[in-house]
Design a protein around this motif. Structure first.
Motif, mmCIF file in Angstrom:
data_model
loop_
_atom_site.group_PDB
_atom_site.id
_atom_site.type_symbol
_atom_site.label_atom_id
_atom_site.label_comp_id
_atom_site.label_asym_id
_atom_site.label_seq_id
_atom_site.Cartn_x
_atom_site.Cartn_y
_atom_site.Cartn_z
ATOM 1 N N ALA A 140 11.875 61.046 20.427
ATOM 2 C CA ALA A 140 12.441 60.013 21.303
ATOM 3 C C ALA A 140 13.939 59.830 21.102
ATOM 4 C CB ALA A 140 11.710 58.692 21.100
ATOM 5 N N ALA A 141 14.373 59.782 19.849
ATOM 6 C CA ALA A 141 15.800 59.579 19.579
ATOM 7 C C ALA A 141 16.612 60.736 20.131
ATOM 8 C CB ALA A 141 16.022 59.430 18.080
ATOM 9 N N VAL A 171 6.570 64.825 32.838
ATOM 10 C CA VAL A 171 7.931 64.934 32.306
ATOM 11 C C VAL A 171 8.626 63.591 32.363
ATOM 12 C CG1 VAL A 171 10.226 65.915 32.705
ATOM 13 C CG2 VAL A 171 8.215 67.382 32.826
ATOM 14 N N TYR A 172 8.488 62.904 33.498
ATOM 15 C CA TYR A 172 9.123 61.586 33.665
ATOM 16 C C TYR A 172 8.674 60.634 32.566
ATOM 17 C CZ TYR A 172 10.442 57.170 35.882
ATOM 18 O OH TYR A 172 10.984 55.938 36.144
ATOM 19 N N PRO A 190 10.041 55.074 24.468
ATOM 20 C CA PRO A 190 8.692 54.503 24.375
ATOM 21 C C PRO A 190 8.524 53.130 25.037
ATOM 22 C CG PRO A 190 9.282 55.529 22.303
ATOM 23 C CD PRO A 190 10.488 55.646 23.186
ATOM 24 N N ALA A 191 9.430 52.205 24.779
ATOM 25 C CA ALA A 191 9.258 50.861 25.341
ATOM 26 C C ALA A 191 9.384 50.897 26.865
ATOM 27 C CB ALA A 191 10.273 49.906 24.747
ATOM 28 N N ASP A 192 10.361 51.641 27.343
ATOM 29 C CA ASP A 192 10.574 51.778 28.777
ATOM 30 C C ASP A 192 9.372 52.438 29.431
ATOM 31 O OD1 ASP A 192 13.291 53.171 30.817
ATOM 32 O OD2 ASP A 192 12.120 51.317 30.989
ATOM 33 N N ARG A 193 8.865 53.479 28.761
ATOM 34 C CA ARG A 193 7.696 54.196 29.250
ATOM 35 C C ARG A 193 6.509 53.262 29.419
ATOM 36 N NH1 ARG A 193 5.884 57.731 24.778
ATOM 37 N NH2 ARG A 193 7.604 59.115 25.316
ATOM 38 N N ASP A 194 6.253 52.477 28.368
ATOM 39 C CA ASP A 194 5.134 51.540 28.420
ATOM 40 C C ASP A 194 5.335 50.524 29.551
ATOM 41 O OD1 ASP A 194 4.345 51.281 24.841
ATOM 42 O OD2 ASP A 194 3.750 52.726 26.390
ATOM 43 N N VAL A 214 8.468 46.301 24.794
ATOM 44 C CA VAL A 214 7.946 46.623 26.115
ATOM 45 C C VAL A 214 8.252 45.479 27.082
ATOM 46 C CG1 VAL A 214 5.872 47.047 27.478
ATOM 47 C CG2 VAL A 214 6.094 48.075 25.227
ATOM 48 N N ARG A 215 8.061 44.257 26.615
ATOM 49 C CA ARG A 215 8.319 43.102 27.484
ATOM 50 C C ARG A 215 9.787 43.037 27.882
ATOM 51 N NH1 ARG A 215 5.372 38.157 24.510
ATOM 52 N NH2 ARG A 215 5.722 37.026 26.427
ATOM 53 N N ARG A 216 10.674 43.336 26.925
ATOM 54 C CA ARG A 216 12.109 43.332 27.242
ATOM 55 C C ARG A 216 12.421 44.422 28.256
ATOM 56 N NH1 ARG A 216 13.121 43.479 21.732
ATOM 57 N NH2 ARG A 216 13.149 41.383 20.856
ATOM 58 N N ALA A 217 11.880 45.616 27.986
ATOM 59 C CA ALA A 217 12.143 46.739 28.880
ATOM 60 C C ALA A 217 11.606 46.432 30.276
ATOM 61 C CB ALA A 217 11.502 48.014 28.321
ATOM 62 N N TYR A 218 10.461 45.773 30.341
ATOM 63 C CA TYR A 218 9.860 45.433 31.636
ATOM 64 C C TYR A 218 10.775 44.512 32.426
ATOM 65 C CZ TYR A 218 6.137 44.551 34.986
ATOM 66 O OH TYR A 218 5.387 44.491 36.127
#
Lengths: 309, 326
Positions: free
Chosen positions: B42-43, B76-77, B83-87, B120-124
């Protein structure tokens, strides 16, 4: 020092919120045994004549006095703590104290920013080895549980986007929930809890406006006293809420619960109060001593930093 | 343990160049994309995106979205996102479906750590300008299947929102006495078939994971069966299945993921959504362990089953994420 004014002054030094430390030093430090005896005899509230020939103290009054002395101490400690720890401890205390203090939980959950509330939740983990929601849920068994747990769990969106249509329809949903003859209490209404606990503050404020416009009364007016009303006030009209709480604390016959709000609100909201030019007249008149100075100092305009540079 | 094999030393600039080249001209060099992205953590993927943006003034993700298609593109997307954005994306996709995929919501809420769920909540919020919980609440209300069964609907909504908003204590402290009493509460609810009992929701959505493990173990000791087995049965609505999913995820996530994979690879059609989701979200976590569980249960390595059921570049990417050496 003439005896009558000494008694008067003593009475005065103890009859507000906090204590007048200076007067007490002046009156008591210099008084001899004779003076002290007449002070005691002159304060029937604090001392009663005992059968065995001495002026006995009324313990509950003494306890109350000690409590008054502690207001300054407690306010200082409260203001020294990191805001996260402060809020976590306030919530923990409120859970312990029970239903009378639920409004404190509502106040903290609804008037802090999303990240501040998150911080309080983290601090709670560190301090108490539990999450706020698990302690809340485990201690509160009655109808308030759903709303309180949902409120402390929120991480509200804080951006500018508001869907007016949704705010309007949700105002209608709330109106129906509050004004229908059906059996369900507002607190048990899934929709009511969800709307108040998940929507952003801007959204709820828009909802509040729609409600007012459409039904010719405010949402707050349509609610009975209780945590639901507190919730709406804290989310939609926080300044009005804080003013109400402060006024109640400074009332003549305010109970300890209400008075406790003074330190809490002034310490945690001092910037807000300062910004809106809150005029602390009643504080000036009702509080005493160091406690008064501290409270006034917190609200007074002018940065300490400026003086130090 | 993770399955992906990312080299320690990586030149992000070089990677960006390789990807650029892969996307130029007619068609796309999917193999090159897989060989780079499939071997970056991820990094590293984040750095590659930044390097690409710096070099070519465009978003790598947007470029890939336009070049690729189908299951491969979706995989791929999802893989390339943080990870957080993905979730957050997975949650949103699940919520916005015509019939919201509530199991995914429960899965994400229960298998991520408390800090991860917060992220995840922040990214959402950053992505969708709403809080995760308000979208779950608003869209679940429109879930007709469950609304028709009014009795458990309120609790269903409460369950979902409580799951996504939980910030569980993450430490090791547990209380055995509490575990005993709460195991009993769970059992009473199961016995009376009152699964939507407020207490059940309270326990499952607020207690720490360690505390719940002790509780579930105690349950098994007392009743010779796991609480999951006792939650079988069909109540006709969505509540019980989602409750079951939550308990499974909290009790034994690897076993849960193995089952999702097993169900997604079937003779009659493959559930690519689920297959992609599990492989992509677990590749850097515990996919290796899940593979072992799969092999033990099905006598067939997961790689083999996936290879048999998928094809083309989609298959190649999945196998790479499963740890296949090029």
């Amino acid at each position: 020092m003439a005896l009558p004014s000494g008694i008067e002054a003593l009475d005065k030094a103890f009859s507000g919120i906090g204590v007048d430390e200076k007067s007490l030093i002046d009156i008591i430090a210099k008084s001899n045994d004779e003076h002290r005896t007449s002070l005691r005899k002159g304060c029937p509230k604090l001392f009663v004549e005992d059968d065995n020939g001495f002026e006995r103290s009324d313990q509950s009054c003494i306890e109350n006095l000690k409590h008054q002395f502690n207001r300054f101490r407690d306010a200082v400690v409260l203001s020294l703590l990191h805001p996260w720890e402060r809020d976590a401890r306030l919530i923990e205390e409120a859970i312990r104290k029970g239903p009378k203090s639920y409004s404190v939980i509502v106040e903290i959950a609804c008037t802090r920013s999303s990240n501040q509330l998150l911080g309080a939740r983290k601090a709670y983990h560190s301090l108490f080895d539990h999450s706020i929601e698990e302690d809340l849920a485990a201690h509160i068994k009655d109808g308030e549980r759903k709303l309180l747990v949902a409120l402390v769990s929120a991480y509200r969106y804080e951006g500018p986007n508001v869907k007016e249509a949704a705010a309007k329809s949700e105002a209608e949903i709330l109106y129906n929930a509050l004004n229908n003859a059906d059996e369900t209490k507002p607190l048990d209404h899934e929709d009511v809890v969800m709307i108040l606990a998940t929507r952003s503050k801007l959204h709820l404020q828009a909802l509040y406006q729609h409600y007012n416009k459409t039904y010719d009364k405010t949402l707050t007016q349509d609610l009975e006293e209780g945590i639901l009303k507190d919730t709406v006030e804290c989310l939609c009209t926080p300044e009005a809420y804080f003013h109400r709480v402060l006024d109640a604390a400074l009332e003549q016959d305010a109970d300890e619960e209400s008075k406790g709000a003074l330190s809490r609100v002034i310490v945690t909201q001092n910037e807000l109060l300062r910004k809106e030019g809150y005029v602390p007249n009643k504080i000036q008149d009702t509080l005493l001593g160091f406690y008064k100075d501290f409270m006034l100092g917190l609200i007074a305009s002018g940065d300490i930093q400026e003086n130090n540079s | 343990m993770a399955t992906i094999d990312a080299p320690k030393q990586v030149s992000f600039q070089q990677d960006a160049e390789v990807l650029r080249k892969a996307c130029q001209g007619w068609g796309t060099d999917d193999k090159a994309i897989i060989s780079v992205l499939g071997h970056r953590n991820a990094a590293q993927r984040k750095q590659i995106r930044l390097a690409y943006e710096q070099l070519y003034q465009e978003d790598l993700i947007k470029r890939l979205e336009s070049e690729l298609s189908g299951d491969f593109e979706r995989a791929v997307y999802r893989w390339i996102l943080e990870p957080a954005d993905r979730d957050a994306v997975l949650a949103n996709v699940a919520i916005k479906k015509l019939s919201p995929d509530n199991h995914v919501i429960a899965e994400i809420s229960c298998t991520r750590s408390p800090e991860e769920l917060l992220a995840v909540r922040r990214a959402y919020q950053a992505r969708y300008k709403h809080s995760l919980e308000e979208d779950v609440a608003a869209h679940t209300k429109g879930d007709i299947r469950t609304a028709l069964i009014t009795d458990s609907f309120g609790c269903f909504l409460q369950l979902l929102v409580a799951l996504v908003t939980a910030f569980r204590y993450d430490g090791e402290e547990i209380n055995t006495r509490l575990a005993n009493s709460e195991a009993k509460i769970l059992h009473d609810a199961v016995k009376d078939k009152k699964f939507n009992h407020e207490e059940v929701i309270r326990i499952l959505t607020t207690r720490s994971k360690m505390q719940l493990m002790v509780t579930f173990n105690r349950y098994r000791d007392d009743h010779d069966t796991s609480v999951t087995k006792h939650l079988q049965g069909d109540s006709g609505d969505e509540f019980l299945p989602v409750l079951r999913t939550s308990v499974r995820c909290l009790n034994d996530p690897k076993k849960y993921f193995e089952k999702v994979l097993r169900n997604s690879i079937r003779r009659t059609g493959t559930d690519e959504d689920a297959l992609t989701r599990v492989i992509v979200t677990r590749a850097e976590k515990d996919l290796k362990d899940i593979k072992e569980v799969y092999h033990k249960r099905n006598s067939v390595p997961l790689d083999q089953a996936v290879a048999k059921d998928t094809s083309g570049d989609y298959k190649a990417l999945l196998l790479t994420l499963l740890g296949k050496q090029d």
